[in-house]
Design an enzyme around this catalytic site. Structure first.
Site, PDB file in Angstrom:
ATOM      1  N   TYR A  31       0.814  -1.218   0.000  1.00 24.67           N
ATOM      2  CA  TYR A  31       0.000   0.000   0.000  1.00 24.67           C
ATOM      3  C   TYR A  31       0.849   1.270   0.000  1.00 24.67           C
ATOM      4  O   TYR A  31       0.378   2.321  -0.404  1.00 24.67           O
ATOM      5  CB  TYR A  31      -0.911   0.025   1.235  1.00 24.67           C
ATOM      6  N   LYS A  64       3.597 -15.505   2.942  1.00 25.09           N
ATOM      7  CA  LYS A  64       3.901 -16.272   1.725  1.00 25.09           C
ATOM      8  C   LYS A  64       5.421 -16.462   1.726  1.00 25.09           C
ATOM      9  O   LYS A  64       6.136 -16.063   0.798  1.00 25.09           O
ATOM     10  CB  LYS A  64       3.391 -15.484   0.502  1.00 25.09           C
ATOM     11  N   ASP A  85      -2.310 -18.685   0.990  1.00 23.74           N
ATOM     12  CA  ASP A  85      -3.281 -19.429   0.168  1.00 23.74           C
ATOM     13  C   ASP A  85      -3.985 -20.490   1.013  1.00 23.74           C
ATOM     14  O   ASP A  85      -5.206 -20.653   0.954  1.00 23.74           O
ATOM     15  CB  ASP A  85      -2.617 -20.026  -1.085  1.00 23.74           C
ATOM     16  N   ASP A 137      -6.192  -7.193   4.285  1.00 25.32           N
ATOM     17  CA  ASP A 137      -7.341  -6.591   3.608  1.00 25.32           C
ATOM     18  C   ASP A 137      -8.209  -7.693   3.010  1.00 25.32           C
ATOM     19  O   ASP A 137      -9.420  -7.734   3.216  1.00 25.32           O
ATOM     20  CB  ASP A 137      -6.845  -5.639   2.508  1.00 25.32           C
ATOM     21  N   ASP A 184     -12.099  -9.432   4.622  1.00 21.93           N
ATOM     22  CA  ASP A 184     -13.375  -9.511   3.894  1.00 21.93           C
ATOM     23  C   ASP A 184     -13.835 -10.966   3.828  1.00 21.93           C
ATOM     24  O   ASP A 184     -15.013 -11.274   4.022  1.00 21.93           O
ATOM     25  CB  ASP A 184     -13.243  -8.969   2.460  1.00 21.93           C
TER      26      ASP A 184
HETATM   27  C1  IPM Z   1     -10.352  -1.538   4.034  1.00 19.88           C
HETATM   28  C2  IPM Z   1     -10.632  -0.976   2.673  1.00 19.88           C
HETATM   29  C3  IPM Z   1      -9.506  -0.021   2.291  1.00 19.88           C
HETATM   30  C4  IPM Z   1      -8.218  -0.827   2.260  1.00 19.88           C
HETATM   31  C5  IPM Z   1      -9.719   0.716   0.945  1.00 19.88           C
HETATM   32  C6  IPM Z   1     -11.023   1.486   0.949  1.00 19.88           C
HETATM   33  C7  IPM Z   1      -8.568   1.602   0.603  1.00 19.88           C
HETATM   34  O1  IPM Z   1     -10.791  -1.997   1.749  1.00 19.88           O
HETATM   35  O2  IPM Z   1     -10.261  -0.752   4.999  1.00 19.88           O
HETATM   36  O3  IPM Z   1     -10.246  -2.750   4.163  1.00 19.88           O
HETATM   37  O4  IPM Z   1      -7.892  -1.459   1.231  1.00 19.88           O
HETATM   38  O5  IPM Z   1      -7.511  -0.822   3.255  1.00 19.88           O
HETATM   39 MG    MG Z   2     -10.807  -3.946   2.608  1.00 19.31          MG
END
Ligand code: IPM
Ligand code: MG
Length: 356
Positions: A143, A191, A223, A247, A251
């Site tokens: 990032y 990894k 993975d 990240d 999710d």
């Molecule tokens: C998160 C989001 C952010 C990230 C985006 C919106 C930049 O997906 O907080 O997980 O990738 O960190």
């Molecule tokens: Mg995210």
């Protein structure tokens, strides 16, 4: 009476409406407990670009530095997503804020609410009892690493994954301290069979682990970790990982709870901390009173516990959320048959806090 100054950054899409419900819940906390909140509002993301031309204006940074905690909604606006000419992007506002405030540790708890076990697409017997925390490094890796640029007249692009021993050390300590308050297990996800940065993570984390002999450490390749989260999520207690893996995996892990609209998070560093739902701005859902406010409401519970040292008020919010879920007062992501609105869910939680 304790007074706290809270900076609220609603941001884009559904951000304003979910923040409104979280503020409603904090106002209910004021009525029931000996605490007072002063709210100051700032611009970030697409909303800030619109008003000032910048995604994280200096004024917003000042507000963030002069408060006890930050509540953040969401960021992102489709008008910028497929526009290669966009020079400022909403997401950059969030990244600048994380970096300028030194918020290097992102803590994302994931658990199963027994009433919602049927809402997860995963089999109930697989997810029963899952209770884990993703500890995601937040200010390093792909990032932020330099160089990052287009080359060869835009025919090539490069991003850089870069980590220092210091960056790995400080986040590792956060993970081990957290593990001590939980089931005392850290899983490092990397990894290391391919990446040099991952091998550095393994080396550093292994050394730090020896300072915490009561905490068990194991390692998974990313993975395999992605698969284990789905087939055996209860094997995890604290999942420690770098920025991009965190990240993606957080999710994925939200699927265990049944909705990404349930997952709160805390971003901490050395100074003021920030609390936000892990989901994004969901532009298609904005203004329709359908977004789930619970992730944001649970984020303010984390704020009360971690930044404001008000654990009793935090417990009251979590209990009220639990009752609200049990009553089935839920937005359409979790109750398709008889959905409630964003506002109704917020009001329900607030009412239950007042009742005690
Ligand atoms: C998160 C989001 C952010 C990230 C985006 C919106 C930049 O997906 O907080 O997980 O990738 O960190
Ligand atoms: Mg995210």
């Amino acid at each position: 009476m304790s007074n706290y100054k809270i900076t609220v950054l609603p941001g884009d899409g559904i951000g304003p409406e979910i923040c409104r419900e979280a503020v409603r819940v904090l106002e209910a906390v004021e009525s029931r407990f000996k605490v007072r909140f002063g709210f100051q509002y700032g611009l970030i993301g697409g909303a800030a670009i619109e008003a000032t031309g910048e995604s994280y204006p200096a004024d917003t940074h000042l507000l963030c530095q002069s408060c006890d905690a930050i509540l953040f909604g969401a960021i992102g606006d489709p008008r910028y997503d497929n526009n290669p000419n966009a020079t400022v992007r909403p997401e950059q506002g969030l990244l600048s804020m994380r970096s300028q405030l030194g918020l290097f540790a992102n803590i994302r708890p994931v658990k199963v609410w027994p009433e919602l076990v049927e809402e997860s697409p995963l089999k109930p017997e697989r997810i029963a009892g899952a209770d884990l925390v993703v500890v995601r490094e937040l200010t390093g890796g792909l990032y932020f690493g330099q160089p990052r640029e287009l080359r060869d007249e835009d025919q090539t692009a490069v991003d850089t994954c870069l980590y220092s021993v210091d960056e790995i050390t400080r986040i590792t300590r956060v993970a081990f301290r957290l593990a001590r308050q939980r089931r005392k297990k850290v899983t490092l996800v990397d990894k290391a069979n391919v990446l040099e940065t991952s091998r550095l993570w393994r080396r550093v984390v292994t050394v730090i682990a020896s300072e915490y002999p009561d905490v068990e450490l194991d390692y998974l390749f990313v993975d395999n970790a992605a698969m284990q989260l789905i087939i055996n999520p209860s094997r995890f207690d604290v999942l420690l990982t770098e920025n991009l893996f965190g990240d993606i995996l957080s999710d994925e892990a939200s699927v265990i709870s049944g909705s990404i609209g349930l997952l709160p998070s805390a971003s901490i560093g050395d100074g003021v901390a920030l609390y936000e739902p892990i989901h994004g701005s969901w532009p298609e859902g904005a203004g329709k009173n359908i977004a789930n406010p619970l992730a944001t409401i649970l984020s303010v519970a984390m704020m009360l516990r971690m930044s404001l040292n008000e654990p009793v008020a935090a417990d009251a919010i979590e209990k009220a959320v639990e009752e609200t879920i049990r009553k089935g007062v839920l937005t359409p992501d979790l109750n398709r048959q008889h959905p409630s609105g964003t506002r109704e869910v917020g009001e329900q939680v607030a009412k239950r806090i007042l009742k005690g």
